[in-house]
Motif scaffolding. Structure first.
Motif, PDB file in Angstrom:
ATOM      1  N   SER A 158     119.843 -53.076  18.432  1.00  0.00           N
ATOM      2  CA  SER A 158     120.350 -52.418  17.099  1.00  0.00           C
ATOM      3  C   SER A 158     121.760 -52.171  17.238  1.00  0.00           C
ATOM      4  O   SER A 158     122.345 -52.458  16.349  1.00  0.00           O
ATOM      5  CB  SER A 158     119.565 -51.060  16.913  1.00  0.00           C
ATOM      6  OG  SER A 158     118.252 -51.218  16.798  1.00  0.00           O
ATOM      7  N   TYR A 198     121.822 -56.040   7.619  1.00  0.00           N
ATOM      8  CA  TYR A 198     122.341 -57.252   7.051  1.00  0.00           C
ATOM      9  C   TYR A 198     123.839 -57.052   6.644  1.00  0.00           C
ATOM     10  O   TYR A 198     124.446 -55.880   6.517  1.00  0.00           O
ATOM     11  CB  TYR A 198     121.709 -57.477   5.653  1.00  0.00           C
ATOM     12  CG  TYR A 198     120.155 -57.505   5.776  1.00  0.00           C
ATOM     13  CD1 TYR A 198     119.582 -58.498   6.027  1.00  0.00           C
ATOM     14  CD2 TYR A 198     119.416 -56.322   5.755  1.00  0.00           C
ATOM     15  CE1 TYR A 198     118.139 -58.757   6.078  1.00  0.00           C
ATOM     16  CE2 TYR A 198     118.092 -56.327   6.033  1.00  0.00           C
ATOM     17  CZ  TYR A 198     117.469 -57.521   6.006  1.00  0.00           C
ATOM     18  OH  TYR A 198     116.002 -57.621   6.055  1.00  0.00           O
ATOM     19  N   PHE A 228     121.831 -65.570  14.467  1.00  0.00           N
ATOM     20  CA  PHE A 228     122.113 -65.192  13.212  1.00  0.00           C
ATOM     21  C   PHE A 228     121.896 -66.281  12.042  1.00  0.00           C
ATOM     22  O   PHE A 228     122.093 -67.611  12.385  1.00  0.00           O
ATOM     23  CB  PHE A 228     123.783 -65.312  12.970  1.00  0.00           C
ATOM     24  CG  PHE A 228     124.351 -63.844  13.772  1.00  0.00           C
ATOM     25  CD1 PHE A 228     124.610 -62.693  13.111  1.00  0.00           C
ATOM     26  CD2 PHE A 228     124.496 -64.101  15.248  1.00  0.00           C
ATOM     27  CE1 PHE A 228     124.988 -61.772  14.036  1.00  0.00           C
ATOM     28  CE2 PHE A 228     124.871 -62.843  15.921  1.00  0.00           C
ATOM     29  CZ  PHE A 228     125.357 -61.641  15.249  1.00  0.00           C
ATOM     30  N   CYS A 276     127.729 -56.835  12.336  1.00  0.00           N
ATOM     31  CA  CYS A 276     127.811 -56.592  11.029  1.00  0.00           C
ATOM     32  C   CYS A 276     129.009 -55.568  10.566  1.00  0.00           C
ATOM     33  O   CYS A 276     129.667 -55.896   9.860  1.00  0.00           O
ATOM     34  CB  CYS A 276     126.598 -55.913  10.171  1.00  0.00           C
ATOM     35  SG  CYS A 276     125.124 -57.215  10.154  1.00  0.00           S
ATOM     36  N   PRO A 284     121.317 -60.984  10.924  1.00  0.00           N
ATOM     37  CA  PRO A 284     121.188 -61.104  12.448  1.00  0.00           C
ATOM     38  C   PRO A 284     119.746 -60.647  12.765  1.00  0.00           C
ATOM     39  O   PRO A 284     118.900 -59.807  12.519  1.00  0.00           O
ATOM     40  CB  PRO A 284     122.058 -59.807  12.980  1.00  0.00           C
ATOM     41  CG  PRO A 284     122.788 -59.623  11.532  1.00  0.00           C
ATOM     42  CD  PRO A 284     122.020 -59.667  10.465  1.00  0.00           C
ATOM     43  N   GLU A 313     123.769 -53.946  18.982  1.00  0.00           N
ATOM     44  CA  GLU A 313     124.212 -55.507  19.028  1.00  0.00           C
ATOM     45  C   GLU A 313     124.359 -55.767  17.575  1.00  0.00           C
ATOM     46  O   GLU A 313     125.485 -56.518  16.971  1.00  0.00           O
ATOM     47  CB  GLU A 313     123.328 -56.465  19.797  1.00  0.00           C
ATOM     48  CG  GLU A 313     123.855 -57.998  19.966  1.00  0.00           C
ATOM     49  CD  GLU A 313     123.253 -58.543  21.002  1.00  0.00           C
ATOM     50  OE1 GLU A 313     122.861 -59.607  21.016  1.00  0.00           O
ATOM     51  OE2 GLU A 313     122.710 -57.749  22.201  1.00  0.00           O
ATOM     52  N   LEU A 314     123.420 -55.813  16.635  1.00  0.00           N
ATOM     53  CA  LEU A 314     123.216 -56.239  15.368  1.00  0.00           C
ATOM     54  C   LEU A 314     124.151 -55.491  14.494  1.00  0.00           C
ATOM     55  O   LEU A 314     125.021 -56.164  13.559  1.00  0.00           O
ATOM     56  CB  LEU A 314     121.826 -56.309  14.911  1.00  0.00           C
ATOM     57  CG  LEU A 314     120.516 -56.945  15.387  1.00  0.00           C
ATOM     58  CD1 LEU A 314     119.318 -56.738  14.987  1.00  0.00           C
ATOM     59  CD2 LEU A 314     121.015 -58.194  16.111  1.00  0.00           C
ATOM     60  N   ALA A 369     117.222 -60.314  16.629  1.00  0.00           N
ATOM     61  CA  ALA A 369     117.014 -60.292  18.015  1.00  0.00           C
ATOM     62  C   ALA A 369     115.718 -60.591  18.745  1.00  0.00           C
ATOM     63  O   ALA A 369     114.777 -60.173  18.020  1.00  0.00           O
ATOM     64  CB  ALA A 369     117.628 -58.842  18.257  1.00  0.00           C
ATOM     65  N   SER A 376     127.446 -56.314  23.840  1.00  0.00           N
ATOM     66  CA  SER A 376     125.867 -56.673  24.081  1.00  0.00           C
ATOM     67  C   SER A 376     125.544 -56.086  25.290  1.00  0.00           C
ATOM     68  O   SER A 376     126.668 -56.320  26.404  1.00  0.00           O
ATOM     69  CB  SER A 376     125.490 -58.291  24.136  1.00  0.00           C
ATOM     70  OG  SER A 376     124.097 -58.410  24.352  1.00  0.00           O
ATOM     71  N   LEU A 390     114.733 -57.479  12.872  1.00  0.00           N
ATOM     72  CA  LEU A 390     116.044 -57.605  11.883  1.00  0.00           C
ATOM     73  C   LEU A 390     115.873 -56.287  11.226  1.00  0.00           C
ATOM     74  O   LEU A 390     114.840 -55.783  10.786  1.00  0.00           O
ATOM     75  CB  LEU A 390     115.317 -58.634  11.026  1.00  0.00           C
ATOM     76  CG  LEU A 390     116.007 -58.803   9.748  1.00  0.00           C
ATOM     77  CD1 LEU A 390     117.574 -59.165   9.945  1.00  0.00           C
ATOM     78  CD2 LEU A 390     115.455 -59.785   8.966  1.00  0.00           C
ATOM     79  N   SER A 423     120.555 -61.952  20.603  1.00  0.00           N
ATOM     80  CA  SER A 423     120.599 -61.953  19.065  1.00  0.00           C
ATOM     81  C   SER A 423     121.050 -63.518  18.557  1.00  0.00           C
ATOM     82  O   SER A 423     121.861 -64.138  19.328  1.00  0.00           O
ATOM     83  CB  SER A 423     121.333 -60.966  18.443  1.00  0.00           C
ATOM     84  OG  SER A 423     122.721 -60.937  18.739  1.00  0.00           O
TER      85      SER A 423
END
Length: 424
Positions: free
Chosen positions: A242, A392, A109, A249, A181, A244-245, A183, A100, A389, A107
């Motif tokens: 982006s 996924y 979840f 995943c 996830p 981070e998410l 944010a 991060s 978001l 973020s």
């Protein structure tokens, strides 16, 4: 679930010892789940097996891998302009299974399966005191944090505009676990503004071509010759979250290989449907609050009340309250600069208390900039979502029959071939 760790299934042992390099090279988007069907075309196939849920242990191991706390975060060690004080950028005391930017960790979840819709908050989770190798304690610590939001799988219609056409046969399928996830971009922008002020500058309004009124009062500490354009700072925030998410995943995608599960990370589900702006009462999504603003065809989400609230009104009284809340995350109880907290250092209290304070004037300046954006553009941030978001991660039991029919050897790994035997 305790027995699964005292007498672990072979699949758990396999996952715990699976080679990283094999996970990296063996990672593929394996979309064909048990119960799936492709009715036409060169890859037509209808599964001969019924949909089947993930084993509860493997599901928790997967979700903990995606969202999990992995111990204490290490603070920024030095900045030449901070005169012996530690930089105060970090906002969470714990590290997670993905990076991060500046340790902001904005973020959280959500996930859904056949049994319900769930929330797993970990960004401010204090690391479990157990040894790092105690897999049971680590997974159980995460399981205890799960909040059930609704019964049954989240309704995401398998049709446009809720889902891209190429995903309608496979996404959010029965038996699968879908991780979502989300944010808090608004908070991320506030943290970047605090960062700029701590480093002697700020932002200007490049949309209207002007400085922020009142910023000149702080010329004694801000060099506005190197100020950031507002839109650029917001782009940085969106890019940061982006990554981070996406990396969260990706950690899950690697674990899919070790567990022998099918699935993939993707963006082909409408985030507005998922968050709660489908316009159809039968498709409420997660139920996030949103506004439709003049001149913007897209919903502006601000949060799910009582669950995940972005740092912006109405979830905070005003932008000052939002800024103060972000500062409190840093210096309050359980924050990275809480001297009473444990940590990775031999002298944790001395290190944590050595961080540069965010003084009242820095909060005033940050609030001034944030207020200007909200009042000028009718939203905060001005040009990027307050809640975001996009990516996924789906996991499901793979139907190897599809791959045996249409692919040559090597379409799936040994963990996939042995999954049902290893997990029962």
């Amino acid at each position: 679930m305790l027995d699964a760790y005292t007498n672990p299934p072979r699949g758990l042992v396999e996952a715990a010892t699976f080679p990283l390099i094999e996970a990296i090279h063996g990672r593929r988007s394996r979309r064909f789940a048990k119960g799936a069907s492709i009715p036409a075309g060169p890859l037509a196939y209808t599964s001969k097996e019924a949909p089947e849920a993930l084993d509860p242990v493997e599901q928790m191991l997967l979700i903990s891998t995606i969202a999990g706390n992995t111990g204490w975060a290490e603070l920024f060690a030095h900045h030449p302009e901070y005169k012996g004080k530690l930089p105060n950028y970090t906002t969470a005391a714990g590290g997670r299974s993905f990076p991060s930017s500046a340790g902001f960790n904005t973020s959280e979840f959500f996930f859904t399966d056949d049994t319900g819709v769930y929330f797993l908050p970990t960004r401010d989770m204090t690391p479990t005191p157990s040894k790092e190798t105690d897999l049971h304690a680590w997974v159980e610590a995460h399981q205890s944090r799960i909040v059930k939001l609704a019964d049954g799988r989240l309704n995401i219609p398998a049709a446009m505009p809720h889902m891209e056409g190429h995903n309608t046969w496979s996404a959010n399928a029965p038996g699968s676990t879908l991780v979502m996830p989300v944010a808090d971009v608004a908070q991320h922008v506030i943290l970047l503004l605090l960062y700029l002020v701590q480093n002697g500058t700020g932002i200007y309004d490049d949309v209207n071509g002007r400085m922020i009124p009142g910023i000149e009062r702080y010329a004694h500490r801000l060099n506005m010759d190197v100020a950031y354009p507002m839109t650029f700072l917001e782009q940085v925030a969106l890019t940061d979250v982006s990554v981070e998410l996406g990396t969260a995943c990706y950690a899950g995608a690697l674990m899919l290989q070790a567990l022998g599960l099918g699935g993939w990370m993707y963006t082909g589900i409408n985030p507005f449907t998922v968050l709660g702006a489908s316009g159809d009462p039968a498709v409420p999504g997660l139920g996030f609050r949103f506004d439709m603003l003049d001149g913007n065809p897209l919903p502006h989400f601000t949060g799910l009340p009582g669950v995940f609230e972005a740092h912006v009104p109405p979830h905070h009284a005003d932008m000052r309250a939002a800024v103060e809340a972000a500062v409190a995350r840093k210096f309050g109880a359980g924050g990275p600069f809480d001297a009473k907290l444990g940590g990775p250092y031999k002298e944790n209290a001395a290190v944590r208390s050595a961080a540069a304070q965010i003084d009242a004037e820095a909060i005033e300046i940050t609030t001034l900039m944030a207020d200007y954006v909200l009042n000028t553009f009718g939203r905060f941030p001005a040009n990027v979502p307050a809640v975001f978001l996009n990516t996924y991660l789906q996991a499901h039991r793979l139907d190897t029959g599809f791959y045996d029919t249409h692919y040559g050897p090597g379409a799936y790994l040994r963990t996939h071939a042995e999954h049902d035997k290893n997990w029962g």
